[in-house]
Each structure stands twice: as C-alpha cells, then as structure tokens.
Write a protein that holds these residues in place. Structure first.
Motif, PDB file in Angstrom:
ATOM      1  N   LYS A   1     -10.329   4.328  -8.201  1.00 41.35           N
ATOM      2  CA  LYS A   1      -9.112   4.165  -7.395  1.00 41.35           C
ATOM      3  C   LYS A   1      -9.470   4.030  -5.923  1.00 41.35           C
ATOM      4  CE  LYS A   1      -5.203   6.122  -9.877  1.00 41.35           C
ATOM      5  NZ  LYS A   1      -5.552   7.300 -10.690  1.00 41.35           N
TER       6      LYS A   1
ATOM      7  N   GLU B   1       1.247   4.073  -3.092  1.00 44.10           N
ATOM      8  CA  GLU B   1       0.869   5.483  -2.932  1.00 44.10           C
ATOM      9  C   GLU B   1       2.107   6.368  -2.862  1.00 44.10           C
ATOM     10  OE1 GLU B   1      -1.677   5.913   0.379  1.00 44.10           O
ATOM     11  OE2 GLU B   1      -3.125   4.467  -0.387  1.00 44.10           O
TER      12      GLU B   1
ATOM     13  N   LYS C   1      -8.437   1.120  -3.438  1.00 42.56           N
ATOM     14  CA  LYS C   1      -7.661   1.347  -2.221  1.00 42.56           C
ATOM     15  C   LYS C   1      -8.319   0.633  -1.041  1.00 42.56           C
ATOM     16  CE  LYS C   1      -5.733   5.072   0.472  1.00 42.56           C
ATOM     17  NZ  LYS C   1      -5.674   6.517   0.676  1.00 42.56           N
TER      18      LYS C   1
ATOM     19  N   HIS D   1      -7.231  -2.886  -1.354  1.00 45.04           N
ATOM     20  CA  HIS D   1      -5.840  -3.108  -0.956  1.00 45.04           C
ATOM     21  C   HIS D   1      -5.677  -3.022   0.548  1.00 45.04           C
ATOM     22  CE1 HIS D   1      -3.784  -2.207  -5.062  1.00 45.04           C
ATOM     23  NE2 HIS D   1      -4.159  -3.456  -4.936  1.00 45.04           N
ATOM     24  N   GLN D   2      -6.419  -2.121   1.173  1.00 48.93           N
ATOM     25  CA  GLN D   2      -6.248  -1.951   2.613  1.00 48.93           C
ATOM     26  C   GLN D   2      -7.076  -2.936   3.407  1.00 48.93           C
ATOM     27  OE1 GLN D   2      -7.392   2.087   3.122  1.00 48.93           O
ATOM     28  NE2 GLN D   2      -5.340   2.859   2.841  1.00 48.93           N
TER      29      GLN D   2
ATOM     30  N   ILE E   1       0.846  -1.200   0.000  1.00 52.54           N
ATOM     31  CA  ILE E   1       0.000   0.000   0.000  1.00 52.54           C
ATOM     32  C   ILE E   1       0.872   1.238   0.000  1.00 52.54           C
ATOM     33  CG2 ILE E   1      -1.621   1.334   1.391  1.00 52.54           C
ATOM     34  CD1 ILE E   1      -2.664  -1.424   2.422  1.00 52.54           C
TER      35      ILE E   1
END
Length: 1717
Positions: free
Chosen positions: A1684, A1312, A1688, A1691-1692, A1308
């Motif tokens: 996005k 970013e 996210k 992904h988190q 992550i």
C-alpha cells in the motif's frame, strides 16, 4: 544471389520430401552391413539438409531431419509406425519414481532444511508443491542451470522423498527388476544396433578435430568449396570486445554483431561468415589480430560446411536419443550399456569416456547437450549410475586437470557432475572404499599447488590475475571433498576404516604443507614496502574449514578411527616441530619459588605464522577424546604420556601473542595485510578452526602441566616476565622510561594476557571441554550477540558460524533466549534478549570484537541502571569442566597468578607511582570474581568425605611474603572500595567482598563464633550508608546541570527562530492577524458560505506578506508589485488514466516538490531543472503568487438583474457568433476598408458587446513574465516540445494541469477517507492555491483571440453550433477538465461584454451547465447494473424527478437505453457518480475565489452531499436544474444523445467510462513469492527466440513482464539506446515506472532516462525482513501494508521525489546506467 538459389533449393527440398522413412527403414532391416548402410545414408543426406547458407533455418532443418534421418531410425527401432510403436512401449513401461527434471537457468529450486540430506538436494517447483516439505522450513533459490530434481531419490531425503506425483509407483518396487523384460527380443536387438551406430557416430563427429575433411566413411563424392568462419566462446573477452571486433571483421551492423555475440555466448559458437575458403580465412585473421593484444585471441576456425552439418546433426541426435529413452526404461538401459561398453582400444575407450575426456575441447552447446543426455540416461538408471560413478572416479584426475586449464565456467564442465555423484551417500562410500576417492581428490589438489618453500610449505607468490583464476578452479576440488564427506557413515567396515585413514594421511600431508605458511617478521624502523600476499592462504583456509570440521566428525563416529587419527596427527605435529629447540637457547624462569625450563623466543623479533592447521586439528581430536570418553576407556592405547605440553602450547601461544602485540600497536609498520589476517583469524568464517582451536590447545596444555609453569612461559612469551618477576620493577620502569608509547604497549599487553587467562578458564562451552551440549554453545553465542543490541534474524545468522549444511542451529534455541518483535511499515523484525538471560552475560566473551565488547558493556550497564540495580557485571556461573580438563581451574589459585593479581592491585592502590590502566584492574577483578564463583560451586557440590582443594579465599586473605609484607589482596580491595578515582568499579568490588563473606560463612557454617560475622556485616552497612549519601549528592549535581542545559537550549531555540524568521514564514500561511479575521469576522459567520455565482460570499481581502528567501526582503503581494514566486515541479502522469495503449496528449501534472538533492547529476540542467535555494527541492519552474484574480477582473458593478440560464446561453451564443463572423472577416483579404465597416453595422452585435475592446492587463511586468514562464514550462513538459509562448495549446495545457492536479488530490483524499477541506499539508495547499490563481490569470498574457477561440470550442461541445463539426461525444469528455477550461477562459469573452452580466453569473451558469451534462453522462453509462436488493422506498421528489429525466433520455436515444430501473436506484447512482466531480469543483472554486470552506466539510465521516451542494449553490435535488430551464435542456439533451458515438455505445459497439471512476491500483501480487519466481522462470525474452530472460522484471502498474538489462531487448528512444524497462515507462507511465525485479526481489523506481533507485520490496520472510537478491532463500510472503505504501507513493506522484532522496543519500546510485535497465 538469393533469388537464383530459390528454385534450386525448392527442387532439392521436393526431391528430399519424396523419400519415405518406411522404405529406408525397410532397406536397413535387410542390410547385411548395417553400419555402412546407415553411414552412407547420413553422408548423402546430412549435408543436403544442414548448413545450406549463411544463416540457419532451424524449423526447416528440423523438419527435414525428422523426415529423412530420424524418421527411418524410429521406424527401424519400432518395426512399425513410430506413432503406434512408442505409445505401446510407454504403456509396457513402469513409470519412473525419479523426477530427474533438469533445471533451466533461473528456474526456482527448493530445498528442505529439515529433511534434505545436504543442501544440494533440491526439488523442482512442481514436486515441491506436491510434497510434505512445503510446510517445513524450506529454502528457495534460483538455479544456475544444470542440476536436476531429486524427487524420488530415497538417499536424498531423511523423510518424504516422494511427491504426490511420483508416489504412486513406490508400492511395486520391492526388488530391482531388469527393465528389459518389458521389451521383445527383436526390439532389443534393433534398438541395440541403432543406438550403437548413432551414439558412436555422434561421439565421433563431435570429437572430430580436422577442419576440412570428414571421417573416411562419411566423405562425400562431390565436395563443394563452402566454408564457415566459426567463432567460439571464451570467458575472457567481454561482449563489447566481441561486438566491436565483429563489426570490423565481417563489416556487419551493430545489431547483427550483437546477435552474433549473444548466440556465441549462449551456444558456445556461431558462424560469422559463409563462403569460399579464402573469404572465411580473411575474416579469421582480422578477428585473431584484433583480439590478441591484451589476452589470448578469440578462438576462430574455418570449417568445411559439411563438417558443421554433421556436427549439428550429431547434437540433434543426442537430444533425440534423450527423448527416445524417455519412452521406456528398457531403452534407457540399452543406451547406458552402449555408452559404457569398452571399445576395441581397452581402457577409456567407451563412448562415455571419450566424451568426458574431450569435454574441454567441445564448445558450450555440445557440452550441455551431452551432459543433459548423461543426466537423463546414466544418472537415472541406478545400476549404471554406479558404473558411471566408477568411470568418473577413475578419470577424476584427468577431468579435473582439463577443467583447471579450460576457461569455461564450472557449470559447463563435466567436472560439475561430481555434485550429482559424490553427494549420493552409498556411491560416495563405495568410491572411497573401492576407488580410494578421498586420497585421489586430495592428491590431485596437492598436485596443482606446486609452489613450496624450503620447508615444503605452500608458497603463494604474487597473486596475478591468471594465478587467481587457476586457484579458484583448484578450489572446486575442495568442494568435491566436501561432497564426499557430507553424509557421515552409520556403520564402518574394516575397508572403510582403512581407506578413510589413508585419506586422512593424505589430508595431514596437505595440512602439513600449510603449517607455518606465510611466516611474518615484525618490521622495525621503516614501513613494509610491498604488502605480502596473504589472501591465497586464507582463501585456502576458509575453503578447508568445513572439510577439517567434517574430518573430525567422521573420526568421532568410530573409536578405533579416532585413536588412529589422533596418533597420526600427533606424529605429524612432531615432524613439524622437528627442529623445535634448534638455535633457540634454553633459559630458566622463576617466580614465587617456582621455576621452569623453556626456550628463549621473542614473537616481536623472530618469524611467526598464523597458520597452524595441524596443531588445531590435534586440539579438535583431543576434545573428541574427552567428549567420547575414549580417553578414560582406553588410556593404554593413547600416547598421552608421550605428550609434551610445552611443545603443544608453543605455536598457538605465539599466535595469540602476535594478536596481542598487533592490538598493542607494535606491528603497525607491517601494513594492512597483517591487520586483515588477524581480522580473519577471529572472523566468524574462520574462527572455529583457528582462534577457537588455539584456545582449546592452550587449555589442553594447561590441564597437563603445573599452572605456575604455564603462567611463567606465558609471561615470557608476552615479554612481560621482567615486570612481574622483579619486585618494584614497575615503579623503576615508569620513572626511567618517559617514552609514552612503550608504557602504553606494556599496559595493553598486560590487559591482553589477563584476557587470555580469563578465556582459558572461562571458555568451557565446547562439548568435550565443559560438560555441555551443542545447543548450550549456540545459546551462549546468541545471548552475547543480543546483549550488544536487538538484532534481525539475518544479522544473527551472519554472526553465528555455519556448518557444512549452511545451518547455524539457531532456530532450535532462539525461542528460549529471545522475544521476537514484528516490524512496522519500515525496518525489520527484531529479536530482543529475554531479561532472565542477562545473568549469563560474560563481559569477556571470547568472540566479542573490541567494539562489540564496549557496546555490550554499555548496553548491559544501562539496563541495570534502568532496573535500579547496581552496575556490577560479575562473571556468570559456569558449567563444570570435563574430567580431562578439570585441573584447569587451578590456574586461578596458583602462586604466580596471585602474585600477578597482587602486583596490579598494588599499582592501583598507590596509583600515582605506577603506569597502570583501569581496564587492567577491571580484568583482575573479573578473575578474582571467577575464582570466587568457582570456589562457591565447589563448596555447593562437595560431599562429606571430600576436602575442597580450591582454597582461593584463604589465599587472598593472607598478607604477602616477607620482606616487604605487602597487605593481602582482600585488604587492598577494601582500600580500593572507597578510592574516588575508581568510581566505575565500586559496584564490582562490593560484589566481590559480599561473595567473599558468603563463602567464608559457608566454610565456617559448622563452627563459627557469631562475633566475626556481625563484624563483617557492620562493616558492610557503614560503607553502604556512605555510599547512599554519595549517590544523593551526585544526583543533585546532575539535576542542576540538566536544568542549566535545558535553559541554554531554549535560549538557542529562541535565537534560531529570530534569526531564521523566513524559514517559519516560508510556509506562506497568512499572518496570525489575518487568520484571526477569518475565524471571527461576524460578516461571514451568519450566512451560509457560497463559493460561486452572483450570491458568492464576499470575503474581505486579506493582505498577504511574504519574505523572499534569497534577499530577505518582505513585501506585500499586490497586483502592481514585483512578482514573488514558489518553486514548482511539473511532471507527466498517467496515474488516473484508464487506457494505457492510447498515447495521451497532455497528462501534465503539477505539484510542489520538496525534492532534496545536492548532486549535480540529480537534476537535469538541459531540461531547465534547478534546486530550490532553501530546501533544495528539485524544481523545473516557478509559480507566481497572486491575489484572487477574479476580484481584479470583476471590478464592474452588477447593475441589472442577472439573466437566467436559458437567456444567458442565448446571449453567449450570439456573442460567439459575432466573434466568428469577425474572425472570418479578418482572415479574408482586406479589399476595401469601407466594406468592412459596413459589415460591422449589419452584424447585429448583442447588446453591450464590444469585440474591439481590449482590456488593460492589471499585472506588473515581472508578474506577467512569471505567468508566461510557468505557462510555457507546463506546455513544454506536458507535450515534450520546445517552448513556444505563442502556441495556442499553452492555455489549454495550463488549465488541464490545474484540473488534473485537483483531481489527483481529490482521489488521494477520498482513497484515504480524509475530509475534503481537512488540514492539507501547506505544500499542497500553497500548490493548489497558486496553481488555480495562476491558471485563472494566465489568459491575461495569452492572445485574447486564442483564448476566445478555445472558449468557443469548449462551449460548443456542450451547446452545439453549426461552425464546429468534429465535436467530441459527451461520453468522451472529462467534465471537470471542461469546467475548469470554460470558467478560466470565460473572462476573455466577458471583458468585452458591457451589458452588466457579472463574471459570477457566468461561473454559475457554466457550472450548472457542466453539472447537467455530467448527470446525463452518468445516467447514460452508469445506471445499467440492476441492484438485487430493491428497497422500495416511498419515492421522494429526487427519485421521481430522476425517473422523468431518464425517460426523456430513453426517448431521445430512440429507446436504445435499458428499461428504467427504480428511481431510488437511479438517484443513488447519480449521487455516487457525481460526488468526485462536486468535490473537485469545491476545491477549485475555493482556491479560485478564496471563499473559506464551511466547517461541516472539514471533518470526515458522512457524505457531504448537501453541504457541497449549498457551497456550490446547487439545488439539493440536482434534477431541478433540468426542470428550471426546461425549454433549453430539452434541446441540449437531444443534441447530446444524437451523437453517433452515443448510439454506438448503447448498441454495445464501444465502451465508455462509468462513474464514479475506480481509483487505479497497482496490480495484484501473489501472496507467496515463489509463484512469482515461477511465473518469471517461464517467461522467455520476446526478442531472442525462446531464450529464457536473465533479468525478468514485472511492471507493477500494468503487470507486463519485461526482459530487463540485456542487449536483446534494447530499443531506441529519442535517439538513445534504452533497456526494456525505460522504454516501457514511456508508454505506460509517461516516464515514471515502478518495477519488481523478480530474481533479485527488488523494487525499481525509474523516472526519465537518467534517474532511478531501488526500493525495498513488499515481500517479507517470517522474520519480518526483505531478502533483496534472494540470498537467504527463506520463504517470502506479501506484506499488504508495504505494498500500500508503494501504491500511495505512486498516487501522490512522489516517485521522482523518492528517487531524489535516494540518490542524494547514496552516491553509488548515481553511477548506475538506469537507462539500460
């Protein structure tokens, strides 16, 4: 039984296949009586092919039917082999310029808002993409099935009727030619014969009603006793009822029953049993008995198998005909002739008529087949479309009655074809003039509503479900009427005029039955007992709204029609008012010397109705007279002199008074039904033909009578006449009546009456009332909506009335009055009012609801305060009235009006003696303002010779009449200007006085003495100064008050922090003192920080104090103290996995979850979930807080020099061997103890290694317990098994979960571009710290030998030994997982080693070893792609070293490795590939050993390769690792490369992961949403053969389309039935899923079986709004940022958390059965 059948069946099949189609056709050509021949053929073969057993075999049946039945017909028709015949026909044929594609359910359709003649004109996707409309304002919807594409129909489009595909053939079509010219005579004759026979046969057999015998000419000789029990579909019973009944009736399994039910629902019928008559009859009786309890029973028939066979073939024939006529327009024309030919029985005997009239008797499947045939034949041939339309109109009444009594949905009824016929303008006109269609539709409609009261009005009794159902069906007639009227005629013939007016008469009859329906009387004393039925009447009104508007539009187009319609409407209104004065005594009213005769009528005592469609229609026509100027051109033709204004205004006025009284609370006891009626009366859906027209009707009345008379009648209806006609009545009134309610009611009524006067004078924005056009009207609506607050496009559209084409006209004007603000990541685009439009704001805008009005007032005053203007909201300047309404303004200067104003101002001046209200005064001020504006405009526009008759200023300057000589209105205003209790209105009064002075100046501009003026201005000045001082004082007071409040707030804040200390410590950061040590300790600052190895930087222990959130005790975290824990949430994850098909063993995943949920359903007690007591996050376990564990284990001093890698590996290998020997010893049965001890001595134990030593566990009992708890939880969630503390997999799961969490966080951060050790959120920081320390300490509670065994196995995968055979290949190991496992298992071995080798040394060597293996991994897999841009850098040492290593590998792999690329290229790949591993390791050792990270790594930017190497005590040139330990690395590399899998990989037989690994992304979505819809409309359900899926759903993780929310795709998962999506989450995302529901345009999050929520989709329209449910149909485009954001969340691992928040916020989500999606 089946086996006996087989050979027989095959024999039959064989004999059938031997027949030849050509011969049969030849026989037919010779036949004298063709019909008999063909019928005999069918009678013989059809039962042999179809319906041979309980279950159909469609493939086989179709094959045989083609061969034996259809084949001969095709041969006969072509006269040669159809394979040649049809292509010839096709070539001779001119391709059609109509598209005519029939839509399937769910297919996307497109309409153009700019060019379509009406909203029913649609294009299919293909035509749309090739048309000019794709760049226009289009609207997309998903079809309900049934309609067809209108491409090529010139009557459907204002422009661009053809797409590119259908355009080619337009040039030739000059004149309509007969399509038959392309066919030869004999083909025509043969086609005619065969079509006539076949069409007749199909119609006959489908409409056949006997159940066990066939038509005579189809009877068979030997008839078997085989029957079907046939179940038919209806729309009354639910799926569940049918499934349950079938299981009982034909004892089948639930799966079979579901299959039956699905087919019945899809095709309209299905045989559920096959056998002899008795057998089927019995099933029938069970079904009927079971379903007749609540409703009518399911329809079941026992039918002979041969009938079913013929019917199945009949359907096959119809679809065959449909496909044959596709070859040639000539064939289509012949089929149309055959179908529409009158039969022998005269009227209604043609085949088409017979099918239509039997429509409601047919089952669903048969209906849709023949509807499709009609569409592809009759509706595609323009000549026959007309003839068919005539037949349809002639049978209209019967078809509609059939439909109303039938229970199938509209789309399965032939009546639904009306939309295809009536919307074609030329056909609609023709049907109106020739078939009198308008009258027919209205008459049919009236026939269905038979309930009338004594006055002949509609009466809707209690609205039962059945009646509601009937009524819904009847409403479809209104739709038909709308279709007929939707396109307006451009030229009128006398015929059309006459027929339209006939239709108008019928329409007036309908409205007459509605005039005054549902009358109500005020309840006094007690509350109403039963709410009266009001919905039906309003539904009717709503449905008719557009029709009424369209009728007026038609009238407006022709002057003669308009005049006639006006007369007719007036006549009907007279009839309705026939008993106008009966029983209501006349009375005389007089005020200010005016008197008027009227009748006594009290709204609060008599009956009153809100439905007055006739009056309102007349009002609409009256406005049209004014707008089209007919009123001035032909006054002699109009009955204007006969109009009686009091009669016109009576009923609308009663209606408005009713609203006022309801608002004043006088009708409270009439319950909700009345409140709802008033709501709809004003609602945007109805107001255009209700409230608005009532205002117009009053305006019409006022413009024709003396305003004083009108006002008196109005006062009387409002029941306020007493108050204003008797002097001092108000004073007496307020002293006599102490009853608060009555005073309150009267005040509200006065306010409402003043409001009504404001509306009558101010609402002149309808074209025809004022001199404006339609856009002015819309602009004004938008300005007033936006003056409440900025609005999104969809909100605005909802608040504006739609016309019959669903258009509001907003887009054309919005740019002129508003700015658009784009949305951010959440929220939607907003329109804000342009500041220059604020001056057009009218506080008393008539479409404001009460709430909107106060919001708008607040918002506008706030704006003015921000702009530092005074806060008056004066009335805006208005456009002039049209001449017909011009006299309206005089109401403002009439005596009665002035008297009302004076009275109220008087009350305000002597404010204690009277009951009055501020809003009453505010309205009076507004009226005075309006009058002044009006006078000013008159003065501005006046020419020389005219005298201005509007003299309001003079009238308000005069004092009142004798005897009481009250002061003038002006004087009272000046008094009020300084009244302290009227602070709010001061600005407004000042504005009035200023305007008054300005007008006075204008009037006196020619002849003024200068003195008067100065006087006026001086007066103004002084008042202004006073005012300034007053304001200053106020500002000072406000400032002091603000300061006091701020002080209070900061005080409270301090208290809050004191009282809730633990809240602020919950972050579990170190105390301030400790963190200070961290920054300034001189010990640390000089050296470089090293995280591991013997040279590890020593960091002084920080003492960590935490407070328990439950008992508030503070305690230091120590080894021997009680355990302190953090709540945590473990979940499975596949976010990083690369292979979704493999069932992954342990993707456990650990994260602290703040998941705030309060509902008990939101966490699952059985799975051990609970809520964190403080922040209520969803948790399912706890992590203990620990000190850095390494310092505790590593208590022994490092005496000796630490060994080098090679030596260390040898030592460890020896220790492992020793352990293995021992373990073997233990497992062999213990024969003699002496022998055992002997063995121990023989075994050479490495120096200082004591395998019998068991270390003492340093932790306290409670901490040990917590370690076990968390370990077991991880194991349970990860593997989905029952907890078992002893299971050897527990430690592995814990280490894996630690490694995976670190990897996902590193991912992550790097995705970013955030720095590795930047400021992590405290949640993550605590999570990683506790998790790493826990994993390091966990071995102390596991069995020592188990951990040692794990270590041996893991170590062997890098340093091979003999005992472990099945080791994984180096390519298949995730090195970071291996590192974590080795480092954390090592203490279990090291604790028995007393040779003085430190833990740190072990860590370092393990790390180096794993790093080397990773480098080899990278070189093997990731260095192949050659880079074109060869930068020949001078080779540094790294480059040459890496080249040497690569060469070694090259040799070891037997030259299977690619030729060497350049060293620079290799080194770059190694660096890039190893970065993620180094970052993860840095995080791991940082949290494990507690060494602070070097400041260089804490900032983002450059690649931190060197800093990471230093921190992890690696050489910058990683290859040195290999060079330093040359002898051992050689052996290791060889053993790694000789693995069979490596060989397979290099020879290309398998693939491996390359480094650095790409982050997984969600799938790529198309930019334009319509392509997704299209993709989904082609998706058919994988289980129910080729059926279109109803809720296609796209998995955003892997891109699979699923058939969600349907029985067909349910699967069983752990013993429960779950839908396709839930099942997919388990295989694709280990229980978590992200889906896009394509038809709804909605994102769906699922977690487990019970939790889910909807999330806003990443598609936005041009106005920045999502369109969930595709209700608006604006074009949608992908918003990258929002997509996005979803990625996210994924992904988190925050999906579960999102669902938790959503379920907590929205209770309704809890009730959804998520598992069935």
């Amino acid at each position: 039984m089946a086996s006996e059948l087989e050979p027989e069946v095959q024999a039959i099949d064989r004999s059938l296949l031997e027949c030849s189609a050509e011969e049969t056709a030849g026989k037919w050509l010779q036949a004298t009586d063709l019909t008999r021949e063909v019928y005999q053929h069918l009678a013989h073969y059809v039962p042999k092919i179809y319906c041979r057993g309980p279950n159909p075999f469609p493939q086989k049946e179709d094959m045989l039917a083609q061969h034996l039945l259809l084949g001969p017909m095709e041969w006969y028709l072509c006269g040669e082999d159809p394979a040649f015949g049809f292509p010839k026909l096709e070539q001779a044929n001119k391709p059609s310029h109509l598209c005519g594609r029939v839509f399937k359910v769910g297919e996307p359709t497109y309409s153009c808002r700019d060019c379509a003649v009406d909203p029913t004109c649609v294009l299919c996707m293909e035509c749309f993409l090739g048309s000019i409309h794709r760049d226009h304002r289009y609207r997309m919807t998903t079809s309900g099935g049934g309609g067809f594409c209108d491409c090529g129909d010139t009557e459907a489009w204002k422009e661009g009727p053809y797409c590119q595909k259908h355009e080619l053939n337009t040039s030739e079509i000059e004149e309509e030619e007969d399509p038959l010219v392309h066919l030869s005579e004999d083909v025509i004759a043969r086609t005619y014969n065969i079509f006539a026979i076949m069409f007749r046969y199909a119609v006959e057999i489908l409409t056949w009603e006997k159940e066990s015998e066939l038509p005579a000419d189809l009877e068979m000789v030997e008839k078997s006793d085989t029957y079907y029990c046939m179940l038919f579909n209806d729309e009354v019973h639910t799926y569940e009822q049918v499934i349950y009944t079938l299981q009982k009736a034909v004892n089948c399994t639930q799966k079979e029953a579901i299959g039956f039910a699905t087919t019945v629902d899809r095709d309209g019928r299905r045989s559920v049993r096959y056998g002899d008559f008795q057998h089927c009859e019995q099933a029938k009786s069970v079904i009927v008995r079971n379903t007749s309890r609540q409703t009518k029973p399911l329809k079941v028939q026992v039918m002979h198998s041969s009938i079913v066979a013929h019917q199945n073939f009949g359907l096959k024939l119809l679809s065959w005909l449909g496909s044959i006529i596709g070859y040639s327009d000539g064939l289509r024309r012949i089929l149309c002739q055959v179908g529409l030919q009158e039969g022998p029985d005269g009227e209604n005997s043609s085949l088409v008529d017979r099918l239509m009239l039997n429509d409601s008797k047919l089952w669903k499947g048969a209906r849709s087949v023949y509807h499709q045939l009609f569409m592809s034949s009759l509706l595609m041939d323009l000549k026959y479309k007309k003839l068919f339309a005539v037949r349809f109109a002639k049978n209209y009444e019967r078809l509609q009655s059939d439909y109303v009594t039938d229970d199938h949905d509209r789309e399965f009824s032939i009546a639904d074809l009306s939309v295809q016929i009536f919307t074609v303008p030329s056909l609609a006109r023709m049907l109106i003039t020739e078939e009198n269609l308008m009258t027919i539709i209205i008459k049919t409609f009236m026939d269905h509503l038979r309930h009338r009261d004594a006055q002949g009005r509609f009466q809707f009794e209690r609205y039962t479900a059945l009646q509601a159902f009937k009524f819904r069906r009847v409403q479809s007639l209104i739709l038909d009427l709308k279709y007929v009227l939707i396109s307006k005629p451009t030229e009128w013939s006398d015929d059309l005029r006459q027929k339209f007016l006939e239709g108008f008469d019928a329409f007036l009859e309908l409205l007459k039955c509605m005039q005054g329906m549902d009358p109500i009387t005020r309840q006094v004393g007690q509350h109403i007992e039963m709410e009266p039925e009001w919905e039906a009447a309003f539904t009717l009104q709503m449905k008719l709204t557009h029709v009424i508007s369209m009728m007026q539009d038609w009238c407006a187009l022709d002057e003669k029609v308009l005049i006639e319609a006006y007369k007719k409407c007036l006549a009907v209104l007279m009839q309705c008012h026939g008993g106008f004065t009966d029983g209501e005594q006349p009375i005389t009213l007089s005020i200010c010397g005016h008197s008027v005769e009227t009748i006594r009528y009290c709204v609060s005592q008599e009956k009153v109705s809100i439905h007055l469609p006739v009056s309102r229609l007349l009002a609409g026509l009256h406005v049209l007279l004014s707008k089209s100027e007919v009123a001035y051109k032909f006054p002699e033709l109009l009955p204007l002199s006969e109009l009686s204004p009091p009669m016109l205004i009576e009923h609308p006025l009663r209606c408005l008074v009713l609203c006022a009284q309801v608002h004043a609370g006088m009708w409270r006891r009439n319950g909700f039904s009345l409140v709802n009626q008033i709501y709809y009366y004003h609602n945007v859906k109805c107001r255009r033909e209700m409230f608005d027209k009532d205002i117009v009707m009053l305006q019409t009345g006022v413009s024709m009578m003396d305003p004083n008379h009108f006002l008196m009648i109005m006062l009387s209806r409002f029941e306020l006449y007493q108050i204003f006609s008797t002097p001092n009545y108000g004073k007496r009134f307020s002293s006599e009546i102490t009853h608060k309610d009555v005073v309150q009611q009267n005040n509200t009524l006065i306010e409402e009456m003043l409001y009504l006067i404001i509306m009558l004078v101010g609402e002149r924005f309808s074209p025809g009332v004022g001199q404006v056009n339609a856009t002015d009207e819309i602009k004004r609506e938008i300005i007033h909506q936006l003056s409440i607050k900025p609005m999104a496009h969809s909100e605005l559209v909802k608040s504006l009335p739609e016309d019959e084409n669903k258009e509001t006209g907003m887009e054309s004007v919005i740019e002129a009055v508003a700015h658009f603000k784009k949305p951010g990541l959440t929220g939607r685009g907003m329109y804000e009012l342009k500041p220059e439009c604020a001056k057009e704001f009218n506080l008393y805008f008539y479409h404001f609801s009460r709430a909107e009005q106060s919001k708008a007032e607040e918002a506008q005053r706030k704006l003015k305060r921000q702009n530092r203007e005074d806060t008056a909201l004066p009335p805006p300047v208005l456009p002039p009235f049209c001449p017909l309404f011009a006299s309206l303004v005089n109401i403002l200067q009439s005596d009665v009006m002035l008297c009302i104003m004076r009275t109220i101002l008087q009350w305000a001046v002597e404010h204690n003696g009277y009951a009055w209200s501020e809003s009453m005064l505010q309205r009076v001020l507004h009226l005075i303002g309006m009058a002044l504006q009006e006078e000013k405009q008159h003065l501005d526009s006046v020419t020389e010779e005219h005298v201005v008759t509007f003299t309001f200023t003079q009238k308000i300057s005069k004092p009142g009449e004798a005897p009481n000589n009250s002061p003038s209105i002006l004087a009272m205003l000046e008094t009020l200007q300084n009244a302290p209790y009227l602070d709010v209105h001061k600005d407004m009064i000042r504005w009035i006085l200023k305007t008054f002075n300005a007008i006075k100046k204008m009037r006196e501009s020619s002849s003024t003495s200068p003195v008067a003026e100065t006087e006026g201005t001086i007066m103004e000045e002084s008042s202004r100064d006073k005012d300034k001082a007053e304001r200053k004082r106020k500002a000072e007071i406000a400032r002091l008050r603000r300061e006091k409040i701020m002080a209070q707030m900061s005080e409270m804040q301090r208290h809050f922090i004191d009282e809730n200390k633990e809240l602020f410590q919950q972050t579990l950061e170190l105390d301030a003192s400790a963190s200070a040590v961290l920054d300034n300790s001189p010990m640390v600052s000089d050296t470089t920080l090293t995280a591991l190895g013997p040279a590890q930087t020593q960091v002084p222990e920080q003492r960590q104090f935490v407070t328990c959130i439950l008992c508030q005790e503070e305690q230091e975290v120590k080894v021997e103290s009680k355990a302190m824990v953090l709540a945590a949430f473990v979940q499975r994850s596949t976010v990083l996995s690369k292979n979704r098909s493999k069932f992954i063993q342990d993707p456990a995943k650990e994260q602290r979850r703040q998941q705030r949920l309060r509902l008990h359903t939101s966490y699952d007690v059985e799975n051990g979930e609970f809520l964190c007591p403080l922040c209520e996050c969803l948790s399912n376990t706890v992590i203990p807080l620990l000190l850095p564990p390494r310092n505790i284990f590593n208590s022994r001093l490092n005496i000796s020099d630490q060994p080098k890698l090679t030596q260390w590996i040898r030592t460890i290998s020896q220790q492992i061997k020793a352990l293995q020997v021992l373990r073997k010893e233990e497992s062999t049965p213990n024969t003699a103890s002496s022998k055992n001890s002997g063995n121990l001595d023989e075994l050479q134990l490495p120096e200082g290694f004591r395998p019998d030593f068991h270390p003492k566990n340093p932790y306290s009992e409670s901490i040990k317990e917590m370690l076990t708890t968390f370990g077991t939880a991880t194991y349970k969630v990860g593997l989905k098994v029952h907890p078992n503390e002893e299971d050897p997999r527990v430690p592995i799961m814990c280490w894996g979960s630690c490694a995976y969490t670190i990897q996902s966080i590193e991912r992550i951060l790097s995705d970013e571009d955030k720095p590795l050790f930047g400021p992590l959120p405290c949640r993550l920081d605590d999570c990683l710290r506790s998790l790493t320390r826990f994993a390091a300490a966990h071995w102390t509670v596991a069995s020592l030998s188990v951990v040692q065994r794990h270590f041996c196995k893991l170590f062997a995968s890098l340093v091979p030994d003999d005992s472990h055979g099945d080791l994984p290949c180096i390519l298949d190991i995730d090195m970071f997982h291996l590192l974590v496992g080795l480092v954390l298992a090592f203490p279990a071995l090291q604790c028995q080693d007393f040779s003085g080798i430190g833990l740190g040394t072990g860590d370092l060597h393990i790390f180096h070893l794993v790093t080397m293996a990773h480098i080899v991994q990278i070189l093997l897999t990731s260095c192949t792609e050659e880079n074109g841009m060869e930068q020949e850098n001078p080779a540094g040492e790294e480059e040459s070293a890496v080249l040497a290593l690569y060469k070694t590998l090259h040799q070891c792999t037997g030259s299977a490795l690619r030729e060497t690329p350049s060293g620079w290229h290799l080194w770059r790949n190694v660096r890039n590939g190893i970065m993620p591993f180094l970052k993860c390791s840095a995080l791991f050792f940082h949290y494990l050993n507690g060494v602070p990270s070097p400041p260089e790594i804490q900032v983002s930017g450059t690649s931190h390769f060197e800093h990471l190497c230093n921190y992890l005590s690696l050489p910058n040139n990683l290859i040195c690792l290999f060079q330093e330990n040359n002898e051992i690395t050689k052996l290791l590399i060889e053993s790694w490369c000789h693995h069979i899998e490596v060989k397979r990989y290099l020879e290309g037989e398998r693939d491996a992961i390359s480094y650095p690994r790409e982050s997984n992304k969600l799938i790529d979505l198309p930019e334009d949403y319509s392509s997704l819809i299209n993709q989904a409309s082609n998706f058919s359900c994988p289980k129910s053969g080729g059926d279109k899926s109803r809720a296609p759903t796209l998995c955003l993780v892997c891109g699979t389309l699923l058939c969600s929310q349907s029985y067909c795709c349910q699967t069983e998962l752990e013993g429960e039935d779950v839908g396709a999506c839930t099942a997919h989450t388990y295989s694709c995302g280990s229980g978590v899923g992200i889906f896009l529901r394509v038809r709804e345009c909605q994102v769906l999050f699922l977690a487990g079986k019970t939790k889910g929520c909807f999330y806003s989709p990443p598609y936005l329209d041009d106005y920045g709004e999502t369109d969930q449910g595709l209700r608006r149909g604006n074009p949608l485009h992908l918003c990258k940022e929002r997509f996005k954001k979803i990625q996210k969340l994924w992904h988190q691992h925050s999906i579960t958390e999102e669902i938790g928040h959503a379920q907590e916020a929205n209770q309704t989500l809890v009730g959804i059965d998520w598992q069935h999606l």
